[in-house]
Each structure stands twice: as structure tokens, then as C-alpha cells.
Design an enzyme around this catalytic site. Structure first.
Site, mmCIF file in Angstrom:
data_model
loop_
_atom_site.group_PDB
_atom_site.id
_atom_site.type_symbol
_atom_site.label_atom_id
_atom_site.label_comp_id
_atom_site.label_asym_id
_atom_site.label_seq_id
_atom_site.Cartn_x
_atom_site.Cartn_y
_atom_site.Cartn_z
ATOM 1 N N GLY A 61 1.324 -5.567 4.557
ATOM 2 C CA GLY A 61 2.635 -6.172 4.416
ATOM 3 C C GLY A 61 3.510 -6.193 5.648
ATOM 4 N N GLN A 105 10.597 -4.495 7.490
ATOM 5 C CA GLN A 105 10.212 -3.103 7.375
ATOM 6 C C GLN A 105 11.419 -2.212 7.091
ATOM 7 O OE1 GLN A 105 6.816 -1.363 7.908
ATOM 8 N NE2 GLN A 105 6.833 -3.284 6.798
ATOM 9 N N ARG A 107 10.012 -0.480 21.871
ATOM 10 C CA ARG A 107 10.051 -1.934 21.967
ATOM 11 C C ARG A 107 9.805 -2.559 20.595
ATOM 12 N NH1 ARG A 107 5.636 -5.291 25.403
ATOM 13 N NH2 ARG A 107 6.758 -7.253 25.762
ATOM 14 N N GLU A 145 7.272 3.980 8.992
ATOM 15 C CA GLU A 145 7.633 5.230 8.310
ATOM 16 C C GLU A 145 9.081 5.608 8.614
ATOM 17 O OE1 GLU A 145 4.786 6.060 6.761
ATOM 18 O OE2 GLU A 145 3.620 4.739 8.057
ATOM 19 N N GLY A 181 0.809 -1.213 0.000
ATOM 20 C CA GLY A 181 0.000 0.000 0.000
ATOM 21 C C GLY A 181 0.844 1.265 0.000
#
Length: 731
Positions: free
Chosen positions: A460, A631, A621, A698, A232
Site C-alpha cells: 500500500g 502514509q 529525504r 512506522e 498488511g
């Protein structure tokens, strides 16, 4: 109660839904089998601005298999009630097929519905549309901006006049498109006044409320299903016009309708990161202590909606300086509306601020890390609040050690390997720790298994897995005995799956629900005369592998299965919730990183190759290290694309996107990626949320582009202030 043993959280587990994905059993939006489905294909506007004068659909309607051609002249007016939860009032949304206005190139002007995809595609090619074209405005530098948003503290102009060192810089960033693997797709079915859609969305609740608003329905009359999302990056954070078109076509044909956008159409109406022109003036003393900054930036938006993002925050709080002014203007253009793209706002601001910091460091002859250390704030100077955690100094130290920063020669063009100029650069990164209200439901069944549900989505990052880990530890079960369900508006509501808020928000709601169920079981046991735990303090009981026992006497206890069977319970169930404090925040919440990059630049051709990237993160954490690595590496790849490749090209004569395909819009491929590494500082931010997480998705992209740009300068001596960095800019 006693803290639960943590066996799943923090373990590098593989995805619980991994087998479904690699065997093709995971169903994405277009893959659901809905009986009686027909196909729809959108006809796109061929001009950038103007009016529709005619739509000749006769040839299309005569084509075998075509059921209907819908457009503004033959569909009913839709109510568009203001209950959508949209950031834009109803009057500002694009109302598909509701008038004859064309607001951007590629706007849906008709849809062809047919019994087969091929018939719908050919039918769409037969629709003849007449236009009264007007001159479109698509150039950011030539259009009239809106009234600005402003921020100010101190006396900037006086501070700049007094500054020993001043920089006056202008940066430009290209428009970027999200380009996920899965195209946007919607299947819509009406059952009387009840609407069900299977949709590619990062926010099932948002799509549900938007469709209810458009069609004038109660919210509970709309069901949205989205169990898997094939990428996305922000593009599915809102309900786009094609979703409304699919639902409208299904209502008008009285058949379930499947609508899948082509790759080209993905560029025409599902959002993008807007381009910016960003002017920065910076002042410091000769030791590099910053005194003042002026940020003046213009950004694209559409003519019918105003899109803004959090681009100002980093300039207000990342570094200490007493004098700051900012002016942020949106520029309405004949384009579709932009949307949040990974690291929204902060990604663009990071390129500007971190490039400028590197330029200042070079001018002063100060190491770039040392310059940043000298400007570390003691508090968030935009709010006066203390940071919940801020470990940038540690990120710098760990990153410098692991990257070998001490081996960097600060002199541009000083390091060479044959025809290649070698450069090393770094940048700091920051991203807001977002949290929003969320709910979840947990049920413990008599067989000792558990089911947890929430209306979250997973594009994802591994929501199924991370939520299962949280639930397993809270319930004291193994991961394989817990099932987490998501992606259905029938489940408890959750916020958008974006802004790195899912783990903090949904995870905290999952934790709350599962804690409540575990406490129900413990209370049941300690009050049951037949239980080995009868009469003990509930706070002294923990659960491990489905067995309740005394924390200090593991022999004394019993299993969930035995407890529920003896007490005649089929299940225990509880609803959980999370919400950030309603009172003003007591802390400033951000995640941080330091990113290091090494590049090689062909001295003759100007070609840039990224040789390695290292990121060090202060992200609280880490629930699932293996997912975190996915990621981080993905964010680095995205940052490489932003820095060197991605650039949406517009023909300003009519607003047509010239490179609306993956052959001409370049993204990194395997050959572009070599050595990527992520390091996470051991952390736990319980001020932010009960799980102690700060969000990662992000943050891992922010800082990559400026680190690469700074490495390119170190290699070549050429300072590039426009993204992407091209060979032409280096020759």
C-alpha cells in the site's frame, strides 16, 4: 559522474499503478486464475489446549464436490529442514497436521478440499473433531514468564533514591490485530517437484525459503508470486500455517488449491500486536532533568515460539539520563504467535514513555515541550554514537507554531465548549532507520524504455511508484517510460516489506542498478567516434528525458535510442545491490517526530472525539510527497484506533477470541477522522543510505496514541494508563 537532474524524485506524483487498482485490474492473491483450481477450507480447533482424540470426516467426504479431507492422521510427515531463514528454529514452529497437539484456539486441525467453495465450506462444517481438553493459559498477568532480557547503565536505585521527583507507574496495552482489507489467501500448484504459490505476503523470499524448508525442496524449486497486497501492517511478514496447508492440499489432491481465510480466521493465526504490562519508574530533579528510569515489562508470546520486538530501544536513547535499567520478559501462552504490527515495539514504548513525560511535566508545572527540550541528548547514550540526524527540537518548534500550542491552557478541565471538555496534548516519536541487503536488475531497451525488477512487495505505501521515480531520475527518463516489476521470487532478492526499510534498501539497489546502466550508456557514447559526445569526460555527461548531453552544453548530445541503434545494441542491463556497512556503525540512525492532538470529551458521557492531529517528521529525504501524505494520514488513523478503539478480547476459559470480526473489533471509520496534517522537515541522511531516506511508514503512527492520551488528560484531568481509552475510564 555529474549528479543526475532530479525531476521525478520529490514530485507529488499519483500512483503509477493507481488505474489498475481503481479499475479492478490489479490482481490480489485470491484473484489469480489458475486452471483447474479447487477450493480448500480449514477446520479450526474448538479448544485452547489439549489433544485431538478423533476426527470423523465421513460425512464431509460423502458430501457432493468434496475431494479430500486432510488431517494429522492421513498426511505424510514433512521434513521441516532448517533452511527457512526463520527467526525460530524448526523445532519451535507450528507444524501443521504433524501431531495431535492443540496449542491454541483456532489452530488448523483439518482442511476440506472441494470443487467449489460452497462445498468446501459445508464439508468443513460436517467434520466432527473429538478433543481431550486441558486448561488453557491465555492471561498475561497469571502465567509464568520466560527468563528476561536485560539492559543496564549506571546505578539506577541510588539515582532514584536521590531524585527530587519520582514517578512509579504501571501501563497496560491491549492486544491489537492488523485487520487489513484483503484477507490472507494462497493458491498453490505443483508441477512435479516444482511448487508455485500466489500468496498474500510482504516477503516473497521469506515465503519461498520457508516452503522450501517445510517440504524439503531446493529454494529455487519454489516460486512465490505476489504483485499486489491489499494492506498488511505486518501481518504478512511471515509464512503462516495456512500457506503450508494450501501447498500440502495441492500436493495430496494433485490439483491447484485456493485457500482464503475468513475474517474470523484472520484473528486465529496471522499474528497480532501483543498486549503488555509495562511498569515504569522515573526520577528527575525539580527542573525536570531526568536522572534514572526503570523499565519492567511483560509481553505475550505463544507456547511454541518466542516472539520479541524492539521495545527497549526508545527507553535507552530517546532522552538523556545516566541511569537506566530494563527487564523484558515474554510470557508463553496458549495463543498463536504474535507478529510485528506497524511501529512494532516503539509504538508501545512510546505510549508509556510519552505519557510518563507528560505526567512529569504536569507535576513539575513545566510545559511538556520544554521538559523534552531539557532532556535532549547530545549523542545516543545507549551506544555512544553520534546521531546521523536528530532534529526533534525543530519538530517541536514547527509543530508548536503550526498547531497553535501557545493557546493551550495547561490546567486540566480549563477549556470547555458547551458539553465538551477540550484538551490538547503532544508526544515525541522515534523509530529505527532499518536497512538490509537488497538487489535489483535494470534494463534499458533500444526503444528508450526501461524495465527494473526486484522481489519487493507493495502492501500500500506505493513501492511501484517510488521505485519508478528513483529509476527514472537515475536513468534520466520520464516516469512513463519506466516500468518497475515486483512481487516475484524470480526477481532479485530483497528484504521483508516492513520495518520502513523498503525505500532505503530496495530503493538504493534500484538506484545502483540504474546508475550502472546509465554509466554503461555514457561510456559507450564517449568512446564511439560517431557520437556527438565522443572524447568528452564521462563525468561531464548527464541524461535528461532519455537524451545524453554535456552538463554545460545541452545542445551537444544524443538520445539513448539513437546510441543503441547505431551501436547495434538491443539493450543495456545491470544488476544493482545495496548493503549497510559490514563494519560497526559510525552513527545512530533513527527517524523522529512530534505529534500534536486536540480532543473533545463529552463531560457527561466520557466519549472522546479527536478533533485534529498534526505530525512533524524528521524522516530524511521524501521521495514522493503524495505517497508520504498517504502514509502519514494512515498512520494517524491507526494511532487513533490504538488510543481509543482497538482491543482484542479473549475468553480466558478456552482462549476463544470473543470479538473476531469487524463489527465488534472496532477500528476508526470516516466519522472518527477530521483534521489530519503532516509536515516533513527538508532533510537528507546520506549516512544512512545513498538515497538519504530514513523510512516513514512506522514513524507516522508512533506518538499518536500518547498525544491523544495526554490531550484527554488536559481535557478531563483523568490520567488513563491503559489502552484503549474507554468512556468508562473517564467517568
Amino acid at each position: 559522474m555529474s549528479p543526475q537532474p532530479q525531476a521525478a524524485v520529490g514530485a507529488p506524483l499519483s500512483r503509477v499503478d493507481g488505474r489498475l487498482k481503481v479499475t479492478g485490474q490489479a490482481l490480489y492473491a485470491a484473484e489469480h486464475e489458475v486452471d483447474g483450481s479447487v477450493h480448500a477450507v480449514i477446520v479450526d480447533a474448538a479448544i485452547g489446549r489439549g489433544r485431538l482424540t478423533s476426527i470423523d470426516s465421513a460425512a464431509a467426504e460423502a458430501h457432493p464436490g468434496v475431494l479430500k479431507v486432510l488431517h494429522h492422521r492421513n498426511v505424510p510427515k514433512l521434513p521441516y529442514r532448517d533452511n527457512s531463514g526463520s527467526n525460530n528454529p524448526p523445532g519451535r514452529r507450528l507444524r501443521v497436521f504433524q501431531d495431535d497437539r492443540v496449542r491454541f484456539h483456532g489452530q488448523p486441525v483439518a482442511v476440506v478440499v472441494a470443487t467449489t467453495l460452497e462445498a468446501a465450506q459445508h464439508g468443513a462444517s460436517l467434520v466432527k473433531v473429538g478433543y481431550d481438553a486441558e486448561q488453557s493459559s491465555t492471561d498475561l498477568t497469571e502465567a509464568e514468564p520466560d527468563e528476561p532480557t536485560r539492559y543496564a547503565r549506571g546505578d539506577v536505585e541510588a539515582a532514584l533514591r536521590a531524585a527530587a521527583v519520582r514517578l512509579d507507574l504501571t501501563y497496560r496495552t491491549a492486544r491489537n490485530h492488523h485487520n487489513p482489507m484483503e484477507p490472507h489467501a494462497t493458491i498453490a500448484r505443483w508441477d512435479g517437484d516444482q511448487l508455485t504459490v500466489w500468496d498474500k505476503t510482504q516477503w516473497v523470499v521469506g515465503t519461498q525459503t520457508e516452503l522450501a524448508a517445510v517440504f524439503g525442496l531446493r529454494t529455487d524449486a519454489v516460486r512465490v508470486i505476489s504483485p499486489f497486497v491489499g494492506g498488511g501492517f505486518g501481518t504478512a511478514l511471515r509464512c503462516w500455517p495456512h500457506v503450508v496447508v494450501a501447498a500440502l492440499a495441492a500436493r495430496e489432491t494433485k490439483r491447484p488449491v485456493k485457500l482464503v481465510l475468513s475474517r474470523k480466521q484472520m484473528y486465529l493465526g496471522t499474528g497480532f500486536r501483543p498486549s503488555y504490562e509495562y511498569h515504569l519508574r522515573l526520577g528527575s530533579d525539580r527542573r525536570g532533568r531526568l536522572s534514572a528510569a526503570v523499565h519492567e515489562l511483560d509481553a505475550e508470546t505463544s507456547s511454541y515460539e518466542t516472539f520479541t520486538e524492539s521495545i527497549l530501544a526508545a527507553g535507552q536513547m530517546l532522552y538523556s539520563m545516566p541511569h537506566v535499567t530494563q527487564r523484558y520478559r515474554t510470557v508463553p501462552l496458549d495463543l498463536p504467535t504474535p507478529l510485528y504490527m506497524r511501529g512494532p515495539g516503539f509504538q508501545t514504548a512510546s505510549f508509556v514513555i510519552e505519557s510518563a513525560m507528560d505526567e512529569l511535566a504536569h507535576q513539575l508545572g513545566v510545559d511538556p515541550i520544554e521538559l523534552r527540550r531539557r532532556n535532549e541528548p547530545h549523542e545516543d547514550e545507549s551506544s555512544g554514537l553520534p546521531f546521523s540526524t536528530r532534529r526533534l527540537r525543530e519538530c517541536y518548534a514547527v509543530g508548536a507554531r503550526e498547531f497553535g500550542w501557545d493557546r493551550r491552557d495547561p490546567r486540566p478541565r480549563a477549556t470547555r465548549e458547551g458539553d465538551w471538555l477540550i484538551g490538547r496534548g503532544m508526544a515525541a516519536g522515534v523509530y529505527d532507520t532499518a536497512r538490509m541487503p537488497a538487489q535489483a536488475r535494470a534494463r534499458l531497451d533500444a526503444d528508450g524504455t526501461a524495465l527494473v525488477e526486484a522481489a519487493a512487495t507493495d502492501m500500500g505505501p506505493g513501492t511501484y511508484t517510488s521505485q519508478t521515480q528513483v529509476a527514472a531520475d537515475a536513468l534520466g527518463l520520464t516516469v512513463r517510460t519506466v516500468t518497475f516489476r515486483l512481487g516475484d521470487s524470480l526477481y532479485p532478492p530483497t528484504p521483508p516489506h516492513g520495518g520502513s526499510m523498503t525505500m532505503a534498501s530496495v530503493g538504493s539497489a534500484t538506484l545502483d542498478a540504474c546508475n550502472k546502466v546509465r554509466r554503461q550508456a555514457i561510456e559507450l557514447a564517449v568512446k564511439d567516434r560517431e557520437s556527438p559526445l565522443y572524447g568528452v569526460a564521462a563525468d561531464d555527461v548527464v541524461v535528461r528525458n532519455g537524451r545524453l548531453h554535456l552538463k554545460n552544453d545541452p545542445v551537444r548530445g544524443e538520445t539513448y535510442r539513437r546510441l543503441l541503434a547505431r551501436t547495434g545494441r538491443t539493450h543495456l542491463e545491470a544488476d544493482g545491490s545495496f548493503a549497510p556497512p559490514s563494519r560497526p556503525e559510525r552513527h545512530s540512525f533513527y527517524g523522529y517526530n512530534a505529534t500534536f492532538a486536540e480532543v473533545a470529551v463529552d463531560a457527561a458521557l466520557g466519549l472522546v472525539r479527536v478533533r485534529r492531529v498534526l505530525g512533524v517528521y524528521d524522516a530524511g529525504r521524501i521521495i514522493s510527497p503524495k505517497l508520504a501524505d498517504s502514509q502519514a494520514l494512515g498512520g494517524m488513523v491507526g494511532g487513533i484506533g490504538t488510543a481509543l478503539l482497538e482491543h482484542t478480547v479473549t475468553d480466558h476459559r478456552d482462549g476463544r477470541i470473543v470479538n473476531a470480526n469487524l463489527a465488534d473489533y472496532l477500528v476508526p471509520v470516516n466519522a472518527d477522522i477530521t483534521d489530519l496534517k503532516a509536515i516533513y522537515l527538508d532533510g537528507d541522511d546520506r549516512e544512512a543510505d545513498p538515497l538519504g531516506v530514513k523510512g516513514l511508514g512506522e514513524l507516522v503512527m508512533i506518538g499518536v496514541a500518547p498525544a491523544i492520551a495526554n490531550a484527554v488528560f488536559n481535557a478531563t484531568g483523568r490520567r488513563v494508563r491503559e489502552l484503549p481509552i474507554t468512556a468508562e475510564a473517564l467517568l
